[in-house]
Scaffold this active site. Structure first.
Site, PDB file in Angstrom:
ATOM      1  N   HIS A   9     -66.711  39.033 -35.626  1.00 22.90           N
ATOM      2  CA  HIS A   9     -67.824  39.611 -36.393  1.00 22.90           C
ATOM      3  C   HIS A   9     -69.042  38.680 -36.337  1.00 22.90           C
ATOM      4  O   HIS A   9     -69.473  38.114 -37.355  1.00 22.90           O
ATOM      5  CB  HIS A   9     -67.356  39.794 -37.836  1.00 22.90           C
ATOM      6  CG  HIS A   9     -68.179  40.756 -38.634  1.00 22.90           C
ATOM      7  ND1 HIS A   9     -69.535  40.649 -38.750  1.00 22.90           N
ATOM      8  CD2 HIS A   9     -67.819  41.856 -39.342  1.00 22.90           C
ATOM      9  CE1 HIS A   9     -69.969  41.637 -39.518  1.00 22.90           C
ATOM     10  NE2 HIS A   9     -68.949  42.381 -39.886  1.00 22.90           N
ATOM     11  N   GLU A  25     -70.607  42.627 -32.327  1.00 17.81           N
ATOM     12  CA  GLU A  25     -69.236  42.222 -32.628  1.00 17.81           C
ATOM     13  C   GLU A  25     -68.293  42.731 -31.535  1.00 17.81           C
ATOM     14  O   GLU A  25     -68.009  43.927 -31.460  1.00 17.81           O
ATOM     15  CB  GLU A  25     -68.845  42.801 -33.989  1.00 17.81           C
ATOM     16  CG  GLU A  25     -69.883  42.527 -35.065  1.00 17.81           C
ATOM     17  CD  GLU A  25     -69.729  43.417 -36.297  1.00 17.81           C
ATOM     18  OE1 GLU A  25     -68.608  43.872 -36.586  1.00 17.81           O
ATOM     19  OE2 GLU A  25     -70.730  43.663 -36.969  1.00 17.81           O
TER      20      GLU A  25
HETATM   21  C1  BG6 Z   1     -69.387  45.701 -39.854  1.00 18.47           C
HETATM   22  C2  BG6 Z   1     -69.111  47.143 -40.229  1.00 18.47           C
HETATM   23  O1  BG6 Z   1     -68.507  45.306 -38.840  1.00 18.47           O
HETATM   24  O2  BG6 Z   1     -69.166  44.874 -40.990  1.00 18.47           O
HETATM   25  C3  BG6 Z   1     -69.979  47.531 -41.425  1.00 18.47           C
HETATM   26  O3  BG6 Z   1     -69.379  47.980 -39.127  1.00 18.47           O
HETATM   27  C4  BG6 Z   1     -69.784  46.566 -42.573  1.00 18.47           C
HETATM   28  O4  BG6 Z   1     -69.656  48.855 -41.822  1.00 18.47           O
HETATM   29  C5  BG6 Z   1     -70.036  45.140 -42.057  1.00 18.47           C
HETATM   30  O5  BG6 Z   1     -70.683  46.884 -43.617  1.00 18.47           O
HETATM   31  C6  BG6 Z   1     -69.864  44.055 -43.121  1.00 18.47           C
HETATM   32  O6  BG6 Z   1     -68.614  44.123 -43.688  1.00 18.47           O
HETATM   33  P1  BG6 Z   1     -68.195  43.123 -44.840  1.00 18.47           P
HETATM   34  O7  BG6 Z   1     -66.823  43.537 -45.256  1.00 18.47           O
HETATM   35  O8  BG6 Z   1     -68.235  41.741 -44.266  1.00 18.47           O
HETATM   36  O9  BG6 Z   1     -69.224  43.304 -45.940  1.00 18.47           O
END
Ligand code: BG6
Length: 286
Positions: free
Chosen positions: A157, A260
């Site tokens: 991510h 990502e």
């Molecule tokens: C992304 C998703 O990978 O992560 C989004 O596609 C999400 O939908 C984002 O809002 C952040 O997620 P988190 O759980 O770290 O707030």
């Protein structure tokens, strides 16, 4: 000393350039900082929680064994929190492989009892980070140590630090089918991805090389191997970033973009003793 470890963070410093380094937290094996010649390449929220009580907002959190919110129709992972437990667990520093590579491990021994109950499978995961002059390489290996098969998805991510989101484009996703998580529709893109509002899209079967550019200047090259065939592109923009308590500064969305690399189109099934490997190399081009 190219690799140094403090209580919760491991830092690799490049042997021939002390201004090039990567720092990895044991919490989630999350990369907190990647500097190339003194310049930070990852975006990290000023309010990121770094004590392991919440996933880090920024850097490179690791998503395993499920991407996205819990799906009630997927029995094996429906009890897990959004994006799984890897980013919320304390990994073990396994040591250095060579002066520029460090390894981290995760197995059920390190999971909280809640996570163990939510995902009652035996596994062994190893993450290897290798720092090069202008690149950072991440390799993820996971093995099924159980007597039964289990399923997973995986994703890095990555929050890239960028000068200004409205000038940035992601190149390489043209003609690729994507699912728009905001409109809930599948579409095919015919141009590079640009940003003028919240964007949350999952691209399937993407080319192995993507680029982040700003006004035709190359910023990053993202090179994956065959097991990371999907890519999520995300920018929360004003309203969504304002709703996240750990997102700062309030206009920080202008200086970050998540591209990502992952394996999220469908769950991968690992049979007992089977292994799965994925890797991605990020190159800072500017
Ligand atoms: C992304 C998703 O990978 O992560 C989004 O596609 C999400 O939908 C984002 O809002 C952040 O997620 P988190 O759980 O770290 O707030």
């Amino acid at each position: 000393m190219p690799i140094s470890a403090s209580e919760n963070t491991v830092t690799i410093t490049h042997q021939s350039n002390s201004n090039t380094s990567v720092s990895i937290s044991l919490f989630g094996a999350t990369t907190l900082s990647w500097k190339v010649n003194g310049e930070e390449k990852l975006w990290l929220s000023e309010k990121a929680i770094l004590d392991g009580t919440k996933a880090v907002r920024g850097g490179i959190p690791i998503v395993f064994p499920r991407f996205g919110p819990p799906n009630p129709d997927h029995a094996a992972t429906k009890a897990l929190p959004q994006h799984g437990f890897a980013r919320n667990s304390k990994w073990e520093f396994l040591g250095q492989v060579d002066p520029h590579s460090a390894q981290f491990g995760l197995s059920p021994d390190q999971l909280t009892s809640d996570f163990e109950k939510q995902w009652p499978f035996q596994f062994k995961a190893i993450l290897t980070f290798t720092l090069k002059e202008t690149s950072l390489d991440l390799k993820f290996e996971v093995e099924n140590d159980d007597t039964k098969p289990w399923d997973f998805t995986f994703l890095c991510h990555t929050y890239f630090k960028i000068p200004e989101i409205s000038k940035v484009e992601v190149d390489g996703l043209q003609k690729v089918t994507y699912y728009d998580q905001l409109t809930k529709k599948s579409e095919v893109r015919d141009s590079t991805v640009t940003f003028d509002q919240e964007l949350d899209q999952i691209y399937y079967d993407v080319p192995s090389q993507l680029r982040i550019k700003s006004e035709n200047t190359k910023l990053f090259k993202i090179q994956t191997n065959s097991n990371l065939s999907d890519a999520v592109v995300w920018n929360p923009w004003i309203e969504k970033s304002g709703s996240m308590a750990d997102f700062a500064p309030h206009d920080g969305y202008k200086n970050m973009v998540c591209v990502e690399s992952g394996h999220v189109k469908k769950f991968e099934t690992l049979l007992p003793k089977e292994k799965w490997t994925a890797s991605v190399e990020y190159t800072a081009e500017n």
